[in-house]
Scaffold this motif. Structure first.
Motif, mmCIF file in Angstrom:
data_model
loop_
_atom_site.group_PDB
_atom_site.id
_atom_site.type_symbol
_atom_site.label_atom_id
_atom_site.label_comp_id
_atom_site.label_asym_id
_atom_site.label_seq_id
_atom_site.Cartn_x
_atom_site.Cartn_y
_atom_site.Cartn_z
ATOM 1 N N TYR A 125 1.014 -1.332 0.078
ATOM 2 C CA TYR A 125 0.133 -0.010 0.014
ATOM 3 C C TYR A 125 0.647 1.323 0.091
ATOM 4 N N ASN A 126 1.965 1.138 0.728
ATOM 5 C CA ASN A 126 3.020 2.256 0.796
ATOM 6 C C ASN A 126 4.146 1.931 1.060
ATOM 7 N N VAL A 127 5.176 2.716 0.953
ATOM 8 C CA VAL A 127 6.606 2.475 1.247
ATOM 9 C C VAL A 127 7.033 3.359 2.601
ATOM 10 N N GLN A 128 7.219 3.048 3.475
ATOM 11 C CA GLN A 128 8.008 4.033 4.556
ATOM 12 C C GLN A 128 9.215 4.597 4.102
ATOM 13 N N THR A 129 9.381 5.794 4.458
ATOM 14 C CA THR A 129 10.556 6.630 4.052
ATOM 15 C C THR A 129 10.610 7.831 4.980
ATOM 16 N N ASP A 130 11.743 8.261 5.053
ATOM 17 C CA ASP A 130 11.915 9.547 5.943
ATOM 18 C C ASP A 130 11.845 10.852 4.849
ATOM 19 N N GLU A 131 12.001 10.428 3.717
ATOM 20 C CA GLU A 131 11.974 11.336 2.420
ATOM 21 C C GLU A 131 10.817 11.981 2.286
ATOM 22 N N LYS A 132 10.591 13.216 1.970
ATOM 23 C CA LYS A 132 9.439 13.692 1.649
ATOM 24 C C LYS A 132 9.155 13.638 -0.035
ATOM 25 N N LYS A 133 8.573 12.358 -0.143
ATOM 26 C CA LYS A 133 8.159 11.925 -1.449
ATOM 27 C C LYS A 133 6.597 11.322 -1.415
ATOM 28 N N ILE A 134 6.091 11.524 -2.617
ATOM 29 C CA ILE A 134 4.991 10.661 -2.923
ATOM 30 C C ILE A 134 5.320 9.921 -4.313
ATOM 31 N N ALA A 135 4.380 8.749 -4.241
ATOM 32 C CA ALA A 135 4.529 8.180 -5.657
ATOM 33 C C ALA A 135 2.883 8.437 -6.431
ATOM 34 N N ILE A 136 3.080 8.847 -7.568
ATOM 35 C CA ILE A 136 1.811 9.027 -8.290
ATOM 36 C C ILE A 136 1.803 7.936 -9.459
ATOM 37 N N SER A 137 0.457 7.484 -9.455
ATOM 38 C CA SER A 137 0.120 6.271 -10.471
ATOM 39 C C SER A 137 -1.087 6.566 -11.105
ATOM 40 N N PHE A 138 -1.111 6.061 -12.142
ATOM 41 C CA PHE A 138 -2.572 6.037 -13.160
ATOM 42 C C PHE A 138 -2.642 4.769 -13.772
ATOM 43 N N ASP A 139 -3.921 4.703 -13.678
ATOM 44 C CA ASP A 139 -4.304 3.315 -14.486
ATOM 45 C C ASP A 139 -4.841 3.398 -15.793
ATOM 46 N N ALA A 140 -4.499 2.819 -17.017
ATOM 47 C CA ALA A 140 -4.877 3.180 -18.301
ATOM 48 C C ALA A 140 -5.295 1.864 -18.720
ATOM 49 N N ALA A 141 -6.766 1.882 -18.824
ATOM 50 C CA ALA A 141 -7.713 0.746 -19.120
ATOM 51 C C ALA A 141 -8.550 1.164 -20.233
ATOM 52 N N TRP A 142 -8.745 2.348 -20.620
ATOM 53 C CA TRP A 142 -9.792 2.657 -21.571
ATOM 54 C C TRP A 142 -9.390 3.508 -22.657
ATOM 55 N N GLY A 143 -9.669 4.794 -22.598
ATOM 56 C CA GLY A 143 -9.422 5.713 -24.076
ATOM 57 C C GLY A 143 -7.878 6.416 -23.580
ATOM 58 N N ASN A 144 -7.448 7.061 -24.666
ATOM 59 C CA ASN A 144 -6.186 7.864 -24.419
ATOM 60 C C ASN A 144 -6.068 9.280 -24.940
ATOM 61 N N GLU A 145 -7.396 9.799 -25.021
ATOM 62 C CA GLU A 145 -7.469 11.096 -25.451
ATOM 63 C C GLU A 145 -6.692 12.132 -24.858
ATOM 64 N N GLN A 146 -6.248 12.072 -23.443
ATOM 65 C CA GLN A 146 -5.626 12.897 -22.737
ATOM 66 C C GLN A 146 -4.119 12.434 -22.433
ATOM 67 N N THR A 147 -3.832 11.392 -23.010
ATOM 68 C CA THR A 147 -2.555 11.016 -22.608
ATOM 69 C C THR A 147 -1.378 11.662 -22.748
ATOM 70 N N GLN A 148 -1.305 12.147 -24.012
ATOM 71 C CA GLN A 148 -0.202 13.222 -24.218
ATOM 72 C C GLN A 148 -0.201 14.326 -23.376
ATOM 73 N N THR A 149 -1.495 15.054 -23.309
ATOM 74 C CA THR A 149 -1.497 16.190 -22.468
ATOM 75 C C THR A 149 -1.091 15.844 -21.025
ATOM 76 N N LEU A 150 -1.101 14.722 -20.524
ATOM 77 C CA LEU A 150 -0.926 14.355 -19.123
ATOM 78 C C LEU A 150 0.671 14.342 -19.188
ATOM 79 N N ILE A 151 1.301 13.696 -20.271
ATOM 80 C CA ILE A 151 2.819 13.452 -20.317
ATOM 81 C C ILE A 151 3.372 14.718 -20.317
ATOM 82 N N ASP A 152 2.621 15.659 -21.062
ATOM 83 C CA ASP A 152 3.043 17.232 -21.143
ATOM 84 C C ASP A 152 3.178 17.918 -19.671
ATOM 85 N N ILE A 153 2.061 17.747 -19.195
ATOM 86 C CA ILE A 153 1.932 18.509 -17.704
ATOM 87 C C ILE A 153 3.091 17.748 -16.817
ATOM 88 N N LEU A 154 3.097 16.423 -16.658
ATOM 89 C CA LEU A 154 4.172 15.890 -15.740
ATOM 90 C C LEU A 154 5.556 16.187 -16.255
#
Length: 184
Positions: free
Chosen positions: A47-76
């Motif tokens: 569910y999570n990994v304990q660390t003293d660093e101030k970090k988060i892990a961001i994840s996305f599930d891709a199962a349906w369309g891809n209309e915004q995939t490139q926009t998301l890549i650009d924003i990231l």
């Protein structure tokens, strides 16, 4: 002849003794149930990994369309953020250019099954096939075999976790869920 005098005090003492005996038996039964429940080990994903660093892990599930995939890549990219994308094999088949773009942008492309089934309803052989087929598709495009698997719908049981572990992969779950928004 022995005469037994029954007094309220003696009746109360006998009732207290009986009550204590009943409570002791109940405690033994509860203790046995607790031991039995504790002996049934539930396998869990990460569910999570304990660390003293101030970090988060961001994840996305891709199962349906891809209309915004490139926009998301650009924003990231704009914010120098890398994320993990859990992709379904059918999505890989449909959008191989998006899978390639995710990998080339430095994002981790991981496994979310081949067809997005409820994994606990499958046999171990079917689960293995779902995972290995998706891995092959990701590997063919990115050149990397995923180490992480996220069960569709967040639906898992011991058999799912054990199957993932037997494939030398890590089962992953989220610990903070945002609003489920279709952005892909």
């Amino acid at each position: 002849m022995v005469a037994l005098t029954v007094t309220k005090k003696r009746i109360l003492a006998v009732l207290c003794f009986i009550l204590a005996a009943v409570l002791a038996v109940c405690a033994c039964i509860q203790g046995a149930r607790a031991i039995q429940a504790a002996s049934t080990k539930r396998s869990l994903p990460i569910y999570n990994v304990q660390t003293d660093e101030k970090k988060i892990a961001i994840s996305f599930d891709a199962a349906w369309g891809n209309e915004q995939t490139q926009t998301l890549i650009d924003i990231l990219k704009q914010y120098n953020v890398h994320a993990t994308f859990f992709v379904v094999g059918a999505w890989v088949d449909k959008y191989p250019d998006s899978v390639k773009a995710l990998a080339e942008a430095g994002h981790e492309v991981c496994n979310h099954s081949n067809t997005h089934p409820h994994m606990p309803k499958l046999t171990q052989q079917e689960m293995t096939a779902q995972i290995t087929e998706c891995n092959k598709k990701i590997m063919a495009i990115t050149g990397k075999s995923p180490l992480l698997f996220r069960p569709p719908y967040g639906d898992y049981n011991n058999a799912v976790i054990d199957t993932v572990n037997s494939l030398k992969m890590y089962p992953i779950q989220w610990d903070v869920e945002t609003q489920n928004t279709k952005i892909m």
